[in-house]
Design a protein around this motif. Structure first.
Motif, PDB file in Angstrom:
ATOM      1  N   THR A  83       0.815  -1.233   0.000  1.00 17.11           N
ATOM      2  CA  THR A  83       0.000   0.000   0.000  1.00 17.11           C
ATOM      3  C   THR A  83       0.842   1.273   0.000  1.00 17.11           C
ATOM      4  OG1 THR A  83      -0.066   0.052   2.413  1.00 17.11           O
ATOM      5  CG2 THR A  83      -1.890  -1.071   1.307  1.00 17.11           C
ATOM      6  N   SER A  84       2.103   1.183   0.390  1.00 22.62           N
ATOM      7  CA  SER A  84       2.959   2.380   0.538  1.00 22.62           C
ATOM      8  C   SER A  84       2.358   3.399   1.484  1.00 22.62           C
ATOM      9  CB  SER A  84       3.176   3.065  -0.813  1.00 22.62           C
ATOM     10  OG  SER A  84       4.111   2.394  -1.560  1.00 22.62           O
ATOM     11  N   SER A  85       1.620   2.937   2.470  1.00 24.81           N
ATOM     12  CA  SER A  85       1.032   3.885   3.410  1.00 24.81           C
ATOM     13  C   SER A  85       1.020   3.298   4.818  1.00 24.81           C
ATOM     14  CB  SER A  85      -0.392   4.244   2.966  1.00 24.81           C
ATOM     15  OG  SER A  85      -1.085   4.854   4.028  1.00 24.81           O
ATOM     16  N   SER A  86       1.725   3.958   5.735  1.00 27.72           N
ATOM     17  CA  SER A  86       1.729   3.498   7.130  1.00 27.72           C
ATOM     18  C   SER A  86       0.333   3.622   7.717  1.00 27.72           C
ATOM     19  CB  SER A  86       2.665   4.341   7.994  1.00 27.72           C
ATOM     20  OG  SER A  86       3.957   4.346   7.514  1.00 27.72           O
ATOM     21  N   ALA A  87      -0.412   4.658   7.295  1.00 27.96           N
ATOM     22  CA  ALA A  87      -1.762   4.868   7.837  1.00 27.96           C
ATOM     23  C   ALA A  87      -2.684   3.739   7.401  1.00 27.96           C
ATOM     24  CB  ALA A  87      -2.309   6.209   7.377  1.00 27.96           C
ATOM     25  N   GLY A  95      12.361   4.962   7.599  1.00 27.21           N
ATOM     26  CA  GLY A  95      12.670   4.811   6.173  1.00 27.21           C
ATOM     27  C   GLY A  95      12.631   6.171   5.479  1.00 27.21           C
ATOM     28  N   THR A  96      11.668   6.970   5.877  1.00 25.07           N
ATOM     29  CA  THR A  96      11.541   8.301   5.271  1.00 25.07           C
ATOM     30  C   THR A  96      12.740   9.171   5.669  1.00 25.07           C
ATOM     31  OG1 THR A  96       9.157   8.033   5.439  1.00 25.07           O
ATOM     32  CG2 THR A  96       9.953  10.259   5.017  1.00 25.07           C
ATOM     33  N   ALA A  97      13.214   9.036   6.923  1.00 27.65           N
ATOM     34  CA  ALA A  97      14.380   9.826   7.360  1.00 27.65           C
ATOM     35  C   ALA A  97      15.600   9.475   6.504  1.00 27.65           C
ATOM     36  CB  ALA A  97      14.663   9.571   8.836  1.00 27.65           C
ATOM     37  N   ALA A 122       3.389  12.930   6.192  1.00 26.42           N
ATOM     38  CA  ALA A 122       2.131  12.214   6.458  1.00 26.42           C
ATOM     39  C   ALA A 122       2.296  10.759   6.024  1.00 26.42           C
ATOM     40  CB  ALA A 122       0.998  12.859   5.691  1.00 26.42           C
ATOM     41  N   ALA A 123       1.452   9.878   6.631  1.00 22.33           N
ATOM     42  CA  ALA A 123       1.640   8.448   6.397  1.00 22.33           C
ATOM     43  C   ALA A 123       0.924   7.967   5.134  1.00 22.33           C
ATOM     44  CB  ALA A 123       1.151   7.678   7.619  1.00 22.33           C
ATOM     45  N   VAL A 124       1.127   8.669   4.034  1.00 24.49           N
ATOM     46  CA  VAL A 124       0.457   8.286   2.783  1.00 24.49           C
ATOM     47  C   VAL A 124       1.508   8.126   1.678  1.00 24.49           C
ATOM     48  CG1 VAL A 124      -1.770   9.355   3.300  1.00 24.49           C
ATOM     49  CG2 VAL A 124       0.020  10.738   2.271  1.00 24.49           C
ATOM     50  N   PRO A 125       1.143   7.469   0.560  1.00 25.76           N
ATOM     51  CA  PRO A 125       2.144   7.259  -0.486  1.00 25.76           C
ATOM     52  C   PRO A 125       2.770   8.574  -0.962  1.00 25.76           C
ATOM     53  CG  PRO A 125       0.186   5.968  -0.953  1.00 25.76           C
ATOM     54  CD  PRO A 125      -0.131   6.814   0.241  1.00 25.76           C
ATOM     55  N   SER A 126       4.066   8.526  -1.193  1.00 23.95           N
ATOM     56  CA  SER A 126       4.855   9.643  -1.739  1.00 23.95           C
ATOM     57  C   SER A 126       5.022  10.841  -0.824  1.00 23.95           C
ATOM     58  CB  SER A 126       4.277  10.135  -3.078  1.00 23.95           C
ATOM     59  OG  SER A 126       4.214   9.094  -3.986  1.00 23.95           O
ATOM     60  N   ALA A 127       4.535  10.745   0.430  1.00 24.64           N
ATOM     61  CA  ALA A 127       4.645  11.901   1.325  1.00 24.64           C
ATOM     62  C   ALA A 127       6.105  12.306   1.526  1.00 24.64           C
ATOM     63  CB  ALA A 127       4.005  11.581   2.664  1.00 24.64           C
ATOM     64  N   GLY A 128       6.991  11.325   1.472  1.00 24.28           N
ATOM     65  CA  GLY A 128       8.412  11.615   1.670  1.00 24.28           C
ATOM     66  C   GLY A 128       8.925  12.628   0.669  1.00 24.28           C
ATOM     67  N   LEU A 129       8.433  12.526  -0.566  1.00 25.52           N
ATOM     68  CA  LEU A 129       8.931  13.464  -1.572  1.00 25.52           C
ATOM     69  C   LEU A 129       8.311  14.849  -1.425  1.00 25.52           C
ATOM     70  CD1 LEU A 129       9.605  11.445  -4.784  1.00 25.52           C
ATOM     71  CD2 LEU A 129      11.162  12.954  -3.588  1.00 25.52           C
ATOM     72  N   LEU A 184      10.671   2.559  -4.144  1.00 20.62           N
ATOM     73  CA  LEU A 184      11.402   3.037  -2.967  1.00 20.62           C
ATOM     74  C   LEU A 184      10.433   3.358  -1.838  1.00 20.62           C
ATOM     75  CD1 LEU A 184      13.885   5.379  -4.867  1.00 20.62           C
ATOM     76  CD2 LEU A 184      14.389   3.163  -3.838  1.00 20.62           C
ATOM     77  N   ASP A 185       9.282   3.916  -2.215  1.00 20.30           N
ATOM     78  CA  ASP A 185       8.257   4.244  -1.216  1.00 20.30           C
ATOM     79  C   ASP A 185       7.747   2.966  -0.546  1.00 20.30           C
ATOM     80  OD1 ASP A 185       6.468   5.662   0.262  1.00 20.30           O
ATOM     81  OD2 ASP A 185       5.110   6.152  -1.380  1.00 20.30           O
ATOM     82  N   MET A 186       7.573   1.913  -1.351  1.00 20.62           N
ATOM     83  CA  MET A 186       7.105   0.636  -0.796  1.00 20.62           C
ATOM     84  C   MET A 186       8.099   0.145   0.258  1.00 20.62           C
ATOM     85  SD  MET A 186       6.116  -0.947  -4.491  1.00 20.62           S
ATOM     86  CE  MET A 186       5.378  -2.506  -4.132  1.00 20.62           C
ATOM     87  N   ALA A 187       9.388   0.217  -0.091  1.00 18.07           N
ATOM     88  CA  ALA A 187      10.407  -0.293   0.834  1.00 18.07           C
ATOM     89  C   ALA A 187      10.492   0.588   2.081  1.00 18.07           C
ATOM     90  CB  ALA A 187      11.759  -0.342   0.126  1.00 18.07           C
ATOM     91  N   ARG A 188      10.452   1.917   1.906  1.00 21.60           N
ATOM     92  CA  ARG A 188      10.629   2.741   3.115  1.00 21.60           C
ATOM     93  C   ARG A 188       9.391   2.686   4.013  1.00 21.60           C
ATOM     94  NH1 ARG A 188      10.481   7.113  -0.836  1.00 21.60           N
ATOM     95  NH2 ARG A 188       8.582   8.317  -0.532  1.00 21.60           N
ATOM     96  N   THR A 189       8.205   2.448   3.405  1.00 18.74           N
ATOM     97  CA  THR A 189       7.011   2.319   4.240  1.00 18.74           C
ATOM     98  C   THR A 189       7.112   1.062   5.103  1.00 18.74           C
ATOM     99  OG1 THR A 189       5.746   3.398   2.487  1.00 18.74           O
ATOM    100  CG2 THR A 189       4.484   2.292   4.201  1.00 18.74           C
ATOM    101  N   ALA A 190       7.641  -0.026   4.511  1.00 20.03           N
ATOM    102  CA  ALA A 190       7.809  -1.254   5.305  1.00 20.03           C
ATOM    103  C   ALA A 190       8.769  -0.984   6.468  1.00 20.03           C
ATOM    104  CB  ALA A 190       8.337  -2.376   4.412  1.00 20.03           C
ATOM    105  N   VAL A 191       9.853  -0.237   6.203  1.00 21.84           N
ATOM    106  CA  VAL A 191      10.796   0.095   7.279  1.00 21.84           C
ATOM    107  C   VAL A 191      10.100   0.969   8.335  1.00 21.84           C
ATOM    108  CG1 VAL A 191      12.965   1.289   7.827  1.00 21.84           C
ATOM    109  CG2 VAL A 191      12.805  -0.111   5.770  1.00 21.84           C
ATOM    110  N   ASN A 192       9.285   1.912   7.893  1.00 24.43           N
ATOM    111  CA  ASN A 192       8.557   2.782   8.842  1.00 24.43           C
ATOM    112  C   ASN A 192       7.674   1.947   9.770  1.00 24.43           C
ATOM    113  OD1 ASN A 192       9.652   4.968   7.556  1.00 24.43           O
ATOM    114  ND2 ASN A 192       7.818   5.522   6.409  1.00 24.43           N
ATOM    115  N   VAL A 193       6.910   1.037   9.172  1.00 26.76           N
ATOM    116  CA  VAL A 193       5.969   0.227   9.958  1.00 26.76           C
ATOM    117  C   VAL A 193       6.737  -0.710  10.898  1.00 26.76           C
ATOM    118  CG1 VAL A 193       4.262  -1.630   9.751  1.00 26.76           C
ATOM    119  CG2 VAL A 193       4.093   0.388   8.288  1.00 26.76           C
TER     120      VAL A 193
HETATM  121  N1  ASP Z   1       4.696   6.337   2.288  1.00 26.96           N
HETATM  122  C1  ASP Z   1       5.392   6.514   3.531  1.00 26.96           C
HETATM  123  C2  ASP Z   1       4.514   6.018   4.680  1.00 26.96           C
HETATM  124  O1  ASP Z   1       3.326   6.039   4.587  1.00 26.96           O
HETATM  125  C3  ASP Z   1       5.784   7.935   3.772  1.00 26.96           C
HETATM  126  C4  ASP Z   1       6.790   8.347   2.732  1.00 26.96           C
HETATM  127  O2  ASP Z   1       6.413   8.644   1.598  1.00 26.96           O
HETATM  128  O3  ASP Z   1       7.991   8.350   3.035  1.00 26.96           O
HETATM  129  O4  ASP Z   1       5.056   5.624   5.691  1.00 26.96           O
END
Ligand code: ASP
Length: 423
Positions: free
Chosen positions: A271-275, A310-312, A350-357, A389-398
């Motif tokens: 989902t690429s979203s922690s939320a 992951g976002t950091a 925010a915990a949604v796709p692409s928020a990191g960018l 990349l977003d998919m991978a960093r979201t997994a790290v975030n969660v």
């Molecule tokens: N998609 C990430 C998340 O929901 C946030 C990001 O884009 O880095 O955790």
């Protein structure tokens, strides 16, 4: 949240990441064609428009995202104690994450030899704080409204964190009046962000046509190095740093924890979203990992919003990559400033796709290249390849959020955590 799960049910061509991929491919073809320069002039504004929309939402999104995340802690003495513990984990793990990003950047130097540096464009002078004290002072705003209108995001982030903490000290009745309102604003901002992110394929097309029209295909070699630096940073943090934190702070087996967490990790990845992953994370950390509802219902919702390791890593590697690609001199203090800002920017994402960018502009502003047109083009290139990349960093975030729940649970004296691997 809904958007992410709806995304799973869509046909492939309706899915955003495929649309972005197609937009990138068409952008490359058009930009590389003999009339590439002409098309770049004709379509470049689409990319500018998209970037303006992203920048438009940063200030309100960051404010409500942080206040909602921090204030979700609630109030009372026990909560205050847990709040301190949870925040310590979040700050330490995100700081380690940004440092891992810094290490990988320095080892791989992804921006070296970027084609823009050959075009005779003057490398920018980065805005660098003179000392760590200077950096610290810059974080505290003298006037919140002036910071908001100047887009001084560090001041905004600092104020939002302390304001969120102040809310938790209010009695329940007035507190919930404000936190309910902030929650509504947060949901509205998330929906606006999702709406703008839906325009990503158009933005990527405009930006890629301009990028390829200007620098040919060479910039993709550097983008590959950026992926390598970020991918290895994410892997090291996921496989080494977080397990070490879990082992030394939580005294639990990192292997059992990883195995128990398979489901939320897969959902985060897809989902690429922690939320959007939060309900699955809550369920798994309670039922399989064995952390109490009292701790999970406190640490996980807050973590989904403010703890993004992951976002950091991505903010740190990404911002330094752009500065290096522009040929800027990157000194020690710039690196310190980027690490601290990456940490703060990840809290504000925010915990949604692409928020990191979206929040990478926070760091670019701090180092003085937020309005550099070449920097915006490079962000466009990064946008076009961001989905995996977003998919991978979201997994790290969660994953890091779940480890925070374990560590805080242990610190609260809970037993029976991660005793066995559940099927
Ligand atoms: N998609 C990430 C998340 O929901 C946030 C990001 O884009 O880095 O955790």
């Amino acid at each position: 949240m809904e958007n992410a799960s709806k995304n799973l049910e869509r046909k492939w061509y309706q899915k955003l990441h495929w649309q972005v991929f197609i937009a990138m491919a068409v952008g490359v073809l058009v930009g590389y064609s003999p009339a590439g320069g002409f098309f770049a002039q004709y379509f470049g504004w689409l990319g500018d428009l998209f970037m303006r929309l992203l920048k438009m939402i940063i200030v309100p999104l960051v404010i409500v995202s942080i206040v909602a995340g921090v204030a979700s802690a609630g109030g009372g003495k026990v909560v205050g104690r847990m709040f301190g513990k949870t925040l310590s984990y979040y700050v330490v793990s995100s700081l380690f994450a940004a440092l891992v990003g810094l290490l990988m950047f320095n080892l791989i130097n992804p921006g070296k030899g970027y084609p823009i540096t050959d075009t005779g464009t003057q490398p920018p002078d980065l805005a660098t704080p003179e000392s760590p004290i200077d950096l610290l002072l810059n974080i505290v705003p003298t006037n919140f409204f002036a910071s908001a209108s100047a887009g001084d995001m560090l001041g905004i982030i600092f104020f939002s964190i302390v304001f969120g903490i102040a809310l938790t000290t209010l009695p329940q009745k007035p507190r919930t009046k404000i936190t309910d309102l902030v929650d509504i604003l947060f949901k509205a901002m998330m929906s606006l962000t999702n709406g703008i992110i839906r325009l990503l394929p158009i933005g990527v097309f405009g930006l890629i046509v301009t990028l390829v029209g200007k620098t040919g295909l060479e910039s993709f070699g550097n983008l590959f190095k950026y992926v390598l630096a970020l991918g290895s940073g994410l892997s090291i943090h996921f496989l080494i740093t977080i397990p070490l934190l879990l082992y030394f702070w939580g005294r639990v087996s990192p292997w059992k924890h990883l195995m128990n967490l398979r489901e939320p990790l897969l959902v985060a990845f897809s989902t690429s979203s922690s939320a959007a992953t939060l309900p699955v994370t809550l369920n798994t950390v309670q039922k399989k990992v064995g952390v109490s509802n009292r701790v999970t219902s406190f640490t996980l919702p807050m973590g989904a919003t403010v703890n993004m390791d992951g976002t950091a890593i991505m903010e740190c590697v990404g911002a330094l990559f752009i500065a290096q690609a522009l040929g800027a001199e990157i000194g020690f203090m710039t690196q310190v400033a980027v690490v601290i800002t990456a940490l703060l920017a990840s809290i504000g994402a925010a915990a949604v796709p692409s928020a990191g960018l979206v929040v990478i502009f926070i760091i670019l502003n701090v180092i003085g290249i937020g309005d550099n047109p070449e920097a915006l083009l490079i962000v466009g290139g990064m946008l076009s390849i961001d989905r995996p990349l977003d998919m991978a960093r979201t997994a790290v975030n969660v994953y890091s959020d779940s480890c925070a729940a374990v560590v805080v649970g242990k610190w609260e004296g809970e037993t029976g955590i991660n005793e066995k691997i559940h099927p």
